[in-house]
Design a protein around this motif. Structure first.
Motif, PDB file in Angstrom:
ATOM      1  N   SER A   7       0.716  -1.228  -0.185  1.00 49.94           N
ATOM      2  CA  SER A   7      -0.428  -0.020  -0.039  1.00 49.94           C
ATOM      3  C   SER A   7       0.604   1.679  -0.005  1.00 49.94           C
ATOM      4  O   SER A   7       0.888   2.108  -0.607  1.00 49.94           O
ATOM      5  N   PHE A   8       2.166   1.214   0.167  1.00 51.92           N
ATOM      6  CA  PHE A   8       2.945   2.168   0.132  1.00 51.92           C
ATOM      7  C   PHE A   8       3.000   2.632  -0.954  1.00 51.92           C
ATOM      8  O   PHE A   8       3.576   3.697  -1.154  1.00 51.92           O
ATOM      9  N   ILE A   9       4.074   1.656  -1.538  1.00 50.38           N
ATOM     10  CA  ILE A   9       4.090   2.118  -2.939  1.00 50.38           C
ATOM     11  C   ILE A   9       3.047   1.993  -3.459  1.00 50.38           C
ATOM     12  O   ILE A   9       3.172   3.086  -4.928  1.00 50.38           O
ATOM     13  N   ALA A  10       1.971   1.636  -3.567  1.00 51.72           N
ATOM     14  CA  ALA A  10       1.026   1.953  -4.590  1.00 51.72           C
ATOM     15  C   ALA A  10       0.800   3.824  -4.572  1.00 51.72           C
ATOM     16  O   ALA A  10       0.458   4.448  -4.737  1.00 51.72           O
ATOM     17  N   LEU A  11       0.216   4.316  -2.745  1.00 50.92           N
ATOM     18  CA  LEU A  11       0.561   5.408  -2.887  1.00 50.92           C
ATOM     19  C   LEU A  11       1.507   6.675  -3.772  1.00 50.92           C
ATOM     20  O   LEU A  11       0.962   7.823  -3.560  1.00 50.92           O
ATOM     21  N   VAL A  12       2.811   6.216  -3.320  1.00 51.43           N
ATOM     22  CA  VAL A  12       3.835   7.265  -4.200  1.00 51.43           C
ATOM     23  C   VAL A  12       3.675   6.657  -5.108  1.00 51.43           C
ATOM     24  O   VAL A  12       3.067   8.116  -5.658  1.00 51.43           O
ATOM     25  N   ILE A  13       3.596   5.856  -5.263  1.00 58.19           N
ATOM     26  CA  ILE A  13       2.998   5.661  -7.258  1.00 58.19           C
ATOM     27  C   ILE A  13       1.668   6.495  -7.648  1.00 58.19           C
ATOM     28  O   ILE A  13       1.039   7.858  -8.440  1.00 58.19           O
ATOM     29  N   ILE A  14      -0.134   6.853  -6.826  1.00 59.43           N
ATOM     30  CA  ILE A  14      -1.069   7.753  -6.866  1.00 59.43           C
ATOM     31  C   ILE A  14      -0.450   9.532  -6.813  1.00 59.43           C
ATOM     32  O   ILE A  14      -0.917   9.934  -7.454  1.00 59.43           O
ATOM     33  N   VAL A  15       0.481   9.267  -5.240  1.00 58.39           N
ATOM     34  CA  VAL A  15       1.273  10.689  -5.495  1.00 58.39           C
ATOM     35  C   VAL A  15       1.519  11.067  -6.395  1.00 58.39           C
ATOM     36  O   VAL A  15       1.382  12.604  -6.738  1.00 58.39           O
ATOM     37  N   LEU A  16       2.928  10.646  -7.448  1.00 59.13           N
ATOM     38  CA  LEU A  16       3.605  10.713  -8.285  1.00 59.13           C
ATOM     39  C   LEU A  16       2.624  11.157  -9.694  1.00 59.13           C
ATOM     40  O   LEU A  16       2.782  12.297 -10.050  1.00 59.13           O
ATOM     41  N   PHE A  17       1.692  10.307  -9.436  1.00 66.06           N
ATOM     42  CA  PHE A  17       1.054   9.708 -11.261  1.00 66.06           C
ATOM     43  C   PHE A  17      -0.207  11.780 -10.929  1.00 66.06           C
ATOM     44  O   PHE A  17      -0.046  11.641 -11.390  1.00 66.06           O
ATOM     45  N   GLY A  18      -0.713  11.385  -9.461  1.00 64.44           N
ATOM     46  CA  GLY A  18      -1.540  13.361  -9.450  1.00 64.44           C
ATOM     47  C   GLY A  18      -1.036  14.477  -9.390  1.00 64.44           C
ATOM     48  O   GLY A  18      -1.319  14.701 -10.045  1.00 64.44           O
ATOM     49  N   ALA A  19      -0.126  14.194  -9.152  1.00 66.30           N
ATOM     50  CA  ALA A  19       1.453  15.458  -8.696  1.00 66.30           C
ATOM     51  C   ALA A  19       0.908  15.858 -10.637  1.00 66.30           C
ATOM     52  O   ALA A  19       1.241  16.978 -11.055  1.00 66.30           O
ATOM     53  N   VAL A  20       0.850  15.004 -11.250  1.00 66.78           N
ATOM     54  CA  VAL A  20       1.763  15.555 -12.708  1.00 66.78           C
ATOM     55  C   VAL A  20       0.223  15.649 -13.952  1.00 66.78           C
ATOM     56  O   VAL A  20       0.118  16.817 -14.496  1.00 66.78           O
ATOM     57  N   VAL A  21      -0.660  14.786 -13.151  1.00 64.43           N
ATOM     58  CA  VAL A  21      -2.166  15.222 -13.734  1.00 64.43           C
ATOM     59  C   VAL A  21      -2.642  16.764 -13.226  1.00 64.43           C
ATOM     60  O   VAL A  21      -3.115  17.341 -14.116  1.00 64.43           O
ATOM     61  N   MET A  22      -2.081  16.897 -12.364  1.00 63.27           N
ATOM     62  CA  MET A  22      -2.662  17.926 -11.636  1.00 63.27           C
ATOM     63  C   MET A  22      -2.416  19.302 -12.759  1.00 63.27           C
ATOM     64  O   MET A  22      -2.911  20.227 -12.484  1.00 63.27           O
ATOM     65  N   VAL A  23      -1.156  19.030 -12.687  1.00 59.08           N
ATOM     66  CA  VAL A  23      -0.201  19.756 -13.855  1.00 59.08           C
ATOM     67  C   VAL A  23      -0.860  19.831 -14.959  1.00 59.08           C
ATOM     68  O   VAL A  23      -0.158  21.102 -15.788  1.00 59.08           O
ATOM     69  N   GLY A  24      -0.580  19.176 -15.423  1.00 60.33           N
ATOM     70  CA  GLY A  24      -1.270  18.746 -16.760  1.00 60.33           C
ATOM     71  C   GLY A  24      -3.007  18.976 -17.586  1.00 60.33           C
ATOM     72  O   GLY A  24      -3.033  18.634 -18.724  1.00 60.33           O
ATOM     73  N   GLN A  25      -3.351  18.718 -16.075  1.00 63.72           N
ATOM     74  CA  GLN A  25      -4.702  18.428 -17.250  1.00 63.72           C
ATOM     75  C   GLN A  25      -5.713  19.638 -17.366  1.00 63.72           C
ATOM     76  O   GLN A  25      -6.800  19.287 -18.253  1.00 63.72           O
ATOM     77  N   SER A  26      -5.292  20.519 -17.809  1.00 66.03           N
ATOM     78  CA  SER A  26      -5.553  22.146 -18.610  1.00 66.03           C
ATOM     79  C   SER A  26      -5.013  21.841 -20.163  1.00 66.03           C
ATOM     80  O   SER A  26      -5.440  22.031 -20.626  1.00 66.03           O
ATOM     81  N   GLN A  27      -4.332  21.011 -20.652  1.00 65.42           N
ATOM     82  CA  GLN A  27      -3.752  21.076 -21.014  1.00 65.42           C
ATOM     83  C   GLN A  27      -3.740  19.527 -22.289  1.00 65.42           C
ATOM     84  O   GLN A  27      -3.969  19.535 -23.106  1.00 65.42           O
ATOM     85  N   GLN A  28      -3.667  18.985 -20.820  1.00 67.93           N
ATOM     86  CA  GLN A  28      -4.390  17.019 -21.915  1.00 67.93           C
ATOM     87  C   GLN A  28      -5.536  16.280 -20.937  1.00 67.93           C
ATOM     88  O   GLN A  28      -5.832  16.716 -19.510  1.00 67.93           O
ATOM     89  N   ARG A  29      -6.346  15.474 -21.297  1.00 67.38           N
ATOM     90  CA  ARG A  29      -7.341  14.614 -20.387  1.00 67.38           C
ATOM     91  C   ARG A  29      -6.844  13.410 -19.910  1.00 67.38           C
ATOM     92  O   ARG A  29      -5.335  13.216 -19.591  1.00 67.38           O
ATOM     93  N   PRO A  30      -6.479  13.756 -18.187  1.00 70.92           N
ATOM     94  CA  PRO A  30      -6.171  12.942 -17.476  1.00 70.92           C
ATOM     95  C   PRO A  30      -5.689  11.454 -17.835  1.00 70.92           C
ATOM     96  O   PRO A  30      -4.859  10.607 -17.960  1.00 70.92           O
TER      97      PRO A  30
END
Lengths: 370, 375
Positions: A7-30
């Protein structure tokens, strides 16, 4: 591997992916961002996965392998060199040259594994020193030959590095072809399927690495060979008593480990980019050791940990694409030497054991003397 | 009569142990030179010319000798750093990062402090300050790893390597940013030149060898004294040999591990500080690359004994320094030296191979340098 670690691994991966989605969502679909991140993650995690598997085989049999970095580096160099020689000097076609290059990388890794085995099993050299010797030897040997063969006096290549014949091609998995008809002309649906397809369209070594994770798991935990390997790493005396040849098992496993590290080396110069530069492995060998430890010396666990490192590297790569969308006060973060710190700090954090203690094989690092 | 006999046998024993302990390193170097020669021949060079170039370039003139001493200075400090850690049962692969950190902070004090204070400092204050700050920076950098090892069990081998990469990233960040030399002609990631008051003077007019070399020898003596004549040194060695026994003897093992790492890092930081204040007079990105591995090889070749480290450092320095001349004579790349050094290390570490080749008997003692993940 326990639930806490996964679950730690899953959490880190979700946080990392989430960060990019948050930054990029204005330009591209999640979904497009997530699939692109996933594809990069799997690709860049390849050498880490293979390196960690290399460590698992060596250490399960009781030999600490700190020389993965050096094995990767020398394999990357000699594989690349073999491909160039096959292509330019012997005139073979591109496909054969690259394949031979990959093969040479694996053989180089295996030979380095053999060296580690001779040092640590036959000559009882301190295993961490033995691994360090391999690391230093790899730096010296590749640095010297790289300079001498291409720029030295009487070089076949007349003082310039020739183009490598190229890199391994991407293998297409026909998900798009199968599922696209179900979309019935919805453009977004077809776009999504294409994006998902990209996750599976990987190059041969990346695919092989994932496959090898499960093969390694099967070998180590479901076969007689695996049982013997593990018993030699846990209690060599007992294994010896029941007639298992400790030295032979350790030799075999360390050489297998070397070949895996060699394949990881091939990733750099045969699969990723068609060029070599000194020190190109850049600590990946050591990070894969951390992945192995965090994965508690199991192939699947090590793979999961390697994916975390892959994701943090993918974050760095994908952030570049959305550079304009990053708020100015966070702009310093996109400098590679700030984001680039993530895997190193993560490694140190993992080693502290705050995310759960791991247990190495009992005889790991202990030379066996009859 | 009896006493005389005893003393002569004692002298013979000392002589014997001295030749014995230097025999294996000597044979290791010899073997490496032969293997290196074979490789030079394979790639189309002339090994005799190459080695002649190495010797001429490192020892052939006053200037060559001076340059060898210049190279040896950081090697002695960094080699001592690794050797001290070995004595304490720790493997410090991170001398490179600690050295870089030492150099960054030493150069910061060197160029910026007069500006911050608004007046010039005399050398007697400015120079020691620059050196000490660099030393402390290295000590803290390694101390983090020592504390992690002592209190959480995080293995120092991986952690020091991670700290190397963090140091490299941090220094690039600083040298490309706030610490970059702002002069309009500069495009390189480097600091401005340090003030004259923070520079170590040279020993001889016209030669680059500076007082830092003597400081290195002095520090080597100090480390020998620390390890063999003080309680702290005894504690460090005991923890290195057997942490469990040390614990039962009432030694604070965790504190000792942390301290050993801090001292080790201070020595590496000192190497960086002396390079900045004595030779380069600034920190240029990447100058530290390679020192970490060289330092390991030097410590192993010198068998972690301060005197051995000094000799090994001078040998490595001579090779690095002679390499340019060798390249000039034979057109073989300087990188040959790295390979040669790797072979020396290989044969020193695997002394069983050397013993096997030359039929030298082992005394049956095994020195445990490091332990697996558990220790």
């Amino acid at each position: 591997m326990d639930w806490k670690r996964f679950s730690f691994i899953a959490l880190v991966i979700i946080v990392l992916f989430g960060a990019v989605v948050m930054v990029g969502q204005s330009q591209q679909r999640p979904i497009l961002i997530i699939t692109s991140m996933l594809a990069t993650t799997i690709a860049v995690a390849t050498p880490l996965t293979l390196g960690a598997l290399s460590g698992v085989f060596c250490e399960r049999s009781g030999v600490v392998n700190i020389g993965i970095e050096g094995m990767m580096l020398s394999a990357a160099f000699f594989g690349w060199l073999a491909a160039i020689y096959m292509f330019h000097v012997f005139g073979f076609p591109i496909g054969i040259s690259i394949t031979v290059g990959a093969l040479f990388a694996v053989i180089t890794g295996g030979l380095m594994g053999l060296l580690l085995a001779v040092l640590s099993i036959t000559f009882n050299v301190d295993q961490i020193i033995g691994g360090t010797v391999i690391n230093i030897l790899a730096v010296g040997l590749t640095g010297f030959l790289n300079r001498q063969l291409f720029f030295g006096k009487g070089s076949v290549f007349g003082g310039q590095v020739p183009n490598s014949p190229g890199v391994l091609p991407t293998i297409h998995i026909p998900i798009r072809e199968i599922f696209a008809p179900l979309c019935s002309d919805s453009i977004i649906c077809i776009e999504n399927i294409r994006a998902i397809n990209r996750v599976f369209d990987q190059k041969p070594i990346a695919m092989g690495a994932v496959l090898l994770v499960f093969i390694a798991h099967f070998i180590l935990f479901k076969t007689r060979w695996g049982l013997r390997t593990r018993s030699v790493g846990e209690h060599p005396k007992a294994a010896d008593t029941v007639g298992i040849n400790v030295f032979k098992m350790r030799y075999a496993n360390v050489i297998i480990g070397g070949c895996l590290a060699g394949l990881a080396g091939a990733y750099f110069t045969i699969e990723s980019v068609p060029s070599f530069e000194p020190l190109l492995t850049n600590g990946r060998g050591f990070i894969s050791l951390a992945a192995m430890i965090f994965g508690n010396w199991t192939p699947i666990g090590a793979w999961a940990a390697a994916l975390v490192f892959g994701a943090s590297q993918a974050l760095q790569i994908n952030m570049q694409l959305f550079r304009e969308s990053i708020p100015p006060q966070w702009a310093f973060l996109q400098q590679s030497y700030v984001v680039g710190l993530a895997p190193y700090i993560l490694t140190m954090l993992i080693l502290t054991g705050i995310i759960g203690k791991t247990t190495p094989p009992a005889a790991d690092g202990v030379p066996y003397e009859k | 009569m009896q006493a005389e006999k005893q003393s002569s046998s004692l002298a013979r024993q000392i002589l014997k142990s001295a030749t014995e302990s230097s025999l294996i390193p000597f044979l290791a170097i010899l073997t490496a030179v032969i293997v290196g020669g074979i490789i030079i021949s394979i790639v189309g060079g002339n090994p005799f010319q190459a080695y002649r170039g190495l010797i001429e370039g490192s020892l052939g003139s006053q200037k060559a000798l001076s340059e060898t001493a210049v190279w040896a200075t950081p090697y002695i400090f960094a080699g001592l750093a690794v050797a001290l850690a070995f004595k304490g049962g720790l493997f410090n692969i991170g001398a490179e990062g600690q050295l870089a950190l030492g150099a960054v902070f030493s150069s910061l004090i060197g160029y910026a402090l007069p500006g911050w204070l608004g007046f010039d400092l005399p050398t007697i204050i400015h120079l020691p300050l620059a050196i000490i700050v660099g030393m402390i920076a290295g000590g803290i950098w390694a101390g983090v790893v020592g504390a992690l090892k002592a209190y959480t069990g995080g293995h120092e081998v991986i952690n020091t390597i991670m700290m190397n990469y963090i140091a490299l990233n941090t220094t690039s960040f600083l040298l490309n940013g706030i610490m970059k030399d702002k002069s309009p002609t500069n495009v390189i990631a480097r600091t401005p030149m340090i003030a004259d008051s923070a520079r170590i003077p040279t020993i001889f007019e016209g030669l680059r060898v500076h007082w830092g070399f003597l400081l290195a020898l002095l520090v080597a003596f100090f480390i020998w004294w620390l390890l063999t004549k003080t309680t702290l040194g005894f504690e460090i060695r005991t923890v290195g040999l057997n942490p469990d026994a040390a614990k039962y003897a009432g030694i604070n093992v965790k504190r000792t591990i942390t301290l050993t790492m801090v001292f080790s890092g201070m020595l590496a930081g000192l190497a960086g500080a002396i390079e900045v204040t004595g030779l380069n007079f600034r920190h240029e990105l990447g100058f530290s690359i390679g020192y970490g591995f060289d330092a390991i090889a030097i410590a192993l070749l010198g068998k972690s004994h301060p005197l051995g480290v000094v000799l090994a450092a001078i040998l490595f320095a001579a090779m690095r320094n002679g390499a340019t001349r060798m390249q000039f004579i034979t057109q073989l790349p300087v990188d040959l030296i790295s390979m040669l050094q790797a072979f020396i290390l290989l044969f020193v570490a695997a002394d069983a191979i050397v013993r096997y080749i030359y039929r030298v008997k082992s005394k049956g003692e095994r020195v445990v340098l490091t332990r697996g993940w558990g220790g």
